[in-house]
Design an enzyme around this catalytic site. Structure first.
Site, PDB file in Angstrom:
ATOM      1  N   SER A   1      -3.593  10.313   2.139  1.00 19.78           N
ATOM      2  CA  SER A   1      -3.153   9.545   3.299  1.00 19.78           C
ATOM      3  C   SER A   1      -1.935   8.717   2.908  1.00 19.78           C
ATOM      4  CB  SER A   1      -4.296   8.627   3.745  1.00 19.78           C
ATOM      5  OG  SER A   1      -3.910   7.867   4.874  1.00 19.78           O
TER       6      SER A   1
ATOM      7  N   CYS B   1     -10.735  -1.288   3.972  1.00 16.55           N
ATOM      8  CA  CYS B   1      -9.736  -1.426   2.920  1.00 16.55           C
ATOM      9  C   CYS B   1      -9.442  -2.877   2.516  1.00 16.55           C
ATOM     10  CB  CYS B   1      -8.466  -0.780   3.471  1.00 16.55           C
ATOM     11  SG  CYS B   1      -7.202  -0.549   2.280  1.00 16.55           S
TER      12      CYS B   1
ATOM     13  N   CYS C   1      -1.097  -3.319  -2.945  1.00 13.79           N
ATOM     14  CA  CYS C   1      -0.194  -2.391  -2.252  1.00 13.79           C
ATOM     15  C   CYS C   1       1.085  -3.137  -1.888  1.00 13.79           C
ATOM     16  CB  CYS C   1      -0.856  -1.871  -0.972  1.00 13.79           C
ATOM     17  SG  CYS C   1       0.098  -0.588  -0.119  1.00 13.79           S
TER      18      CYS C   1
ATOM     19  N   CYS D   1      -3.482  -4.773   7.485  1.00 16.55           N
ATOM     20  CA  CYS D   1      -4.251  -4.283   6.349  1.00 16.55           C
ATOM     21  C   CYS D   1      -4.555  -5.409   5.371  1.00 16.55           C
ATOM     22  CB  CYS D   1      -3.462  -3.179   5.642  1.00 16.55           C
ATOM     23  SG  CYS D   1      -4.282  -2.589   4.146  1.00 16.55           S
TER      24      CYS D   1
ATOM     25  N   GLU E   1     -11.397  -0.724  -5.280  1.00 14.29           N
ATOM     26  CA  GLU E   1     -12.555  -0.345  -4.481  1.00 14.29           C
ATOM     27  C   GLU E   1     -12.585   1.157  -4.231  1.00 14.29           C
ATOM     28  OE1 GLU E   1     -12.218  -4.441  -1.836  1.00 14.29           O
ATOM     29  OE2 GLU E   1     -11.624  -2.534  -0.977  1.00 14.29           O
TER      30      GLU E   1
ATOM     31  N   SER F   1      -0.363   7.762   8.375  1.00 14.21           N
ATOM     32  CA  SER F   1      -0.737   6.545   9.103  1.00 14.21           C
ATOM     33  C   SER F   1       0.408   6.183  10.038  1.00 14.21           C
ATOM     34  CB  SER F   1      -1.013   5.416   8.105  1.00 14.21           C
ATOM     35  OG  SER F   1      -2.177   5.730   7.366  1.00 14.21           O
ATOM     36  N   LEU F   2       0.237   6.474  11.296  1.00  9.54           N
ATOM     37  CA  LEU F   2       1.339   6.356  12.261  1.00  9.54           C
ATOM     38  C   LEU F   2       1.317   5.004  12.974  1.00  9.54           C
ATOM     39  CD1 LEU F   2       3.635   8.281  13.122  1.00  9.54           C
ATOM     40  CD2 LEU F   2       2.233   8.899  15.095  1.00  9.54           C
TER      41      LEU F   2
ATOM     42  N   CYS G   1       1.750  -3.495   5.386  1.00 10.73           N
ATOM     43  CA  CYS G   1       1.305  -3.255   6.762  1.00 10.73           C
ATOM     44  C   CYS G   1       0.548  -4.500   7.238  1.00 10.73           C
ATOM     45  CB  CYS G   1       0.419  -2.020   6.844  1.00 10.73           C
ATOM     46  SG  CYS G   1       1.290  -0.509   6.366  1.00 10.73           S
TER      47      CYS G   1
ATOM     48  N   ASN H   1     -10.481  -2.969  11.975  1.00  8.20           N
ATOM     49  CA  ASN H   1     -11.520  -3.723  11.292  1.00  8.20           C
ATOM     50  C   ASN H   1     -10.966  -5.119  11.007  1.00  8.20           C
ATOM     51  OD1 ASN H   1     -14.031  -3.972   9.984  1.00  8.20           O
ATOM     52  ND2 ASN H   1     -13.817  -1.882   9.206  1.00  8.20           N
TER      53      ASN H   1
ATOM     54  N   GLY I   1      -3.974   0.843  -1.747  1.00  3.49           N
ATOM     55  CA  GLY I   1      -2.709   1.334  -2.264  1.00  3.49           C
ATOM     56  C   GLY I   1      -2.100   2.462  -1.461  1.00  3.49           C
ATOM     57  N   GLU I   2      -0.849   2.751  -1.786  1.00  2.00           N
ATOM     58  CA  GLU I   2      -0.113   3.849  -1.156  1.00  2.00           C
ATOM     59  C   GLU I   2       0.014   4.961  -2.208  1.00  2.00           C
ATOM     60  OE1 GLU I   2       1.079   5.059   1.702  1.00  2.00           O
ATOM     61  OE2 GLU I   2       1.929   6.653   0.480  1.00  2.00           O
TER      62      GLU I   2
ATOM     63  N   CYS J   1     -13.836   7.710  -0.666  1.00  2.00           N
ATOM     64  CA  CYS J   1     -12.541   7.094  -0.376  1.00  2.00           C
ATOM     65  C   CYS J   1     -12.030   6.474  -1.677  1.00  2.00           C
ATOM     66  CB  CYS J   1     -12.727   6.060   0.716  1.00  2.00           C
ATOM     67  SG  CYS J   1     -11.216   5.233   1.182  1.00  2.00           S
TER      68      CYS J   1
HETATM   69  N1  SAH Z   1      -1.494   3.646   2.160  1.00  2.00           N
HETATM   70  C1  SAH Z   1      -2.163   4.794   2.690  1.00  2.00           C
HETATM   71  C2  SAH Z   1      -3.627   4.863   2.371  1.00  2.00           C
HETATM   72  C3  SAH Z   1      -4.430   3.588   2.416  1.00  2.00           C
HETATM   73  S1  SAH Z   1      -4.763   2.915   4.021  1.00  2.00           S
HETATM   74  C4  SAH Z   1      -1.939   4.859   4.188  1.00  2.00           C
HETATM   75  O1  SAH Z   1      -1.291   3.966   4.726  1.00  2.00           O
HETATM   76  O2  SAH Z   1      -2.360   5.807   4.818  1.00  2.00           O
HETATM   77  C5  SAH Z   1      -5.935   4.038   4.715  1.00  2.00           C
HETATM   78  C6  SAH Z   1      -6.075   3.893   6.219  1.00  2.00           C
HETATM   79  O3  SAH Z   1      -6.776   2.678   6.548  1.00  2.00           O
HETATM   80  C7  SAH Z   1      -4.734   3.830   6.927  1.00  2.00           C
HETATM   81  O4  SAH Z   1      -4.696   4.677   8.030  1.00  2.00           O
HETATM   82  C8  SAH Z   1      -4.683   2.392   7.335  1.00  2.00           C
HETATM   83  O5  SAH Z   1      -3.859   2.216   8.420  1.00  2.00           O
HETATM   84  C9  SAH Z   1      -6.128   2.062   7.634  1.00  2.00           C
HETATM   85  N2  SAH Z   1      -6.404   0.626   7.702  1.00  2.00           N
HETATM   86  C10 SAH Z   1      -5.897  -0.349   6.936  1.00  2.00           C
HETATM   87  N3  SAH Z   1      -6.365  -1.553   7.303  1.00  2.00           N
HETATM   88  C11 SAH Z   1      -7.202  -1.352   8.333  1.00  2.00           C
HETATM   89  C12 SAH Z   1      -8.018  -2.211   9.148  1.00  2.00           C
HETATM   90  N4  SAH Z   1      -8.050  -3.521   8.958  1.00  2.00           N
HETATM   91  N5  SAH Z   1      -8.767  -1.636  10.121  1.00  2.00           N
HETATM   92  C13 SAH Z   1      -8.749  -0.299  10.302  1.00  2.00           C
HETATM   93  N6  SAH Z   1      -8.026   0.558   9.568  1.00  2.00           N
HETATM   94  C14 SAH Z   1      -7.244   0.046   8.592  1.00  2.00           C
END
Ligand code: SAH
Length: 366
Positions: free
Chosen positions: A209, A350, A128, A135, A108, A231-232, A132, A307, A177-178, A121
């Site tokens: 990111s 995502c 991935c 996600c 996507e 992404s903290l 997390c 989301n 993905g990462e 984006c």
């Molecule tokens: N792997 C990388 C980039 C992809 S995720 C990373 O972790 O940064 C991009 C951003 O979308 C990250 O900050 C992630 O935490 C956020 N994200 C993933 N799932 C989400 C969700 N369901 N709602 C809101 N943000 C989300």
């Protein structure tokens, strides 16, 4: 013995070489091909301009190349297809492209218009491996890394979906993905994006990111002057270990110290993304800890509304909680913005469109 070796080499020469995607090549490699084909090196730059400026889809379209060179190219390379299998258009202007790759993997990319900008984006992997918990892409697991041409192909495909007068101004690697788990291919894609012979995008308009792969993060910033987003999502190792398990390998202290030591830390702000999950990471103590943790850095915080997706184990923090959290960060002298959810009507978060189209593949494990 020698006879065997000779036989092997002959056999190897007889096997026709599989076509490869020309979009994976660096300029030097294409120059080498062109010279070996008996042409002058500058032809490689012409080909690159056709690929990255004009988005050519065939070698036949590259009219200013000598015909024999076009034939040599077509015999050796493909130009990976970039046509999206599906485009979802939100009422807010967000457009989400589902791109089917050569092996039927789907990724996507999302075009997000905001005041005065149009951000793309970009995905870096199909699926991935980072797991997390909040996600949707994580549910797929890692299918495979994207090739450089597949990363760049998203940009070409997105350009075709732009409105009249619209251009892509910013690029964020926040899709599936990462990116730093696919470092070598990301590096090639970034090089082509930035190079004057490629897309000529300023690195300041690119944000990578990451969930916090510390060694690759340090390499990235040593090699490219791109922006970094981390992404903290948590202020204690206990919570982060659970919702972003890579924390067990690179815990908070190591991650923050590494950020502080990055060459860009002195020049530009690092963005810290923080998905607001009700009763998980959204307390006032969390906000105060976050402010303290980031105080030594030039940082800004992006608070993201979670989301939700089917089967998700979290609920979004209520708006009042998010605003209270933001206010505490502001009192701690941190810049903190709220990222409103875009394209909700088209499941633009995502991994969501993929999940909708492939419900079995994206079902929660167990
Ligand atoms: N792997 C990388 C980039 C992809 S995720 C990373 O972790 O940064 C991009 C951003 O979308 C990250 O900050 C992630 O935490 C956020 N994200 C993933 N799932 C989400 C969700 N369901 N709602 C809101 N943000 C989300």
């Amino acid at each position: 013995m020698i006879g065997v070796i000779v036989a092997d080499e002959t056999a190897a020469r007889e096997v026709p070489r599989a076509l490869s995607d020309i979009r994976d090549l660096a300029l030097g490699e294409l120059e080498q091909f062109v010279v070996e084909a008996g042409e002058r090196a500058f032809r490689a730059r012409q080909i690159m301009a056709w690929l990255w400026r004009r988005g050519a889809e065939s070698f036949a379209a590259m009219r200013d190349l000598p015909a024999p060179l076009r034939e040599r190219l077509a015999a050796r390379f493909t130009i990976g297809s970039g046509a999206p299998a599906h485009v979802a258009r939100s009422t807010d202007g967000t457009r989400k492209l589902l791109i089917r790759l050569g092996d039927a993997e789907e990724i996507e990319s999302v075009i997000i218009p905001t005041d005065g900008r149009t951000t793309l984006c970009v995905s870096s992997q199909a699926g991935c491996a980072m797991a997390c918990e909040f996600c949707a892409t994580a549910r797929m697991g890692l299918h495979r890394n994207l090739a450089p041409g597949e990363i760049l192909g998203q940009i070409i495909a997105a350009r075709r979906e732009l409105f009249a007068g619209e251009t892509l101004t910013n690029y964020v690697f926040m899709g599936m993905g990462e990116p730093l788990a696919n470092y070598e291919r990301l590096k090639r894609a970034l090089a082509t994006m930035i190079a004057p012979w490629g897309m000529g995008v300023s690195p300041r308009r690119i944000t990578v990111s990451t969930v916090g792969l510390v060694p690759a993060m340090e390499r990235l910033l040593a090699e490219f002057a791109v922006n970094l987003a981390v992404s903290l999502h948590a202020t204690t190792d206990e919570v982060r270990d659970r919702i972003a398990p890579i924390n067990r390998r690179y815990p908070l202290r190591a991650l923050i110290d590494a950020c502080a030591g990055l060459p860009i830390a002195r020049r530009r702000r690092i963005t810290f993304e923080y998905v607001m999950l009700e009763d998980v990471n959204d307390s006032s103590e969390d906000a105060r800890r976050l402010a303290r943790m980031l105080a030594p850095l030039r940082a800004k915080v992006n608070l993201i509304f979670f989301n939700p997706f089917p089967g998700a184990a979290f609920t979004p923090s209520p708006r009042a909680r998010v605003e209270a959290f933001q206010a505490i960060l502001h009192r701690g002298n941190l810049t903190a913005t709220l990222r409103e959810s875009r394209g909700r009507d088209i499941a633009a978060a995502c991994g969501q469109l993929y999940a909708e189209r492939n419900p079995a593949a994206a079902a929660p494990p167990g």
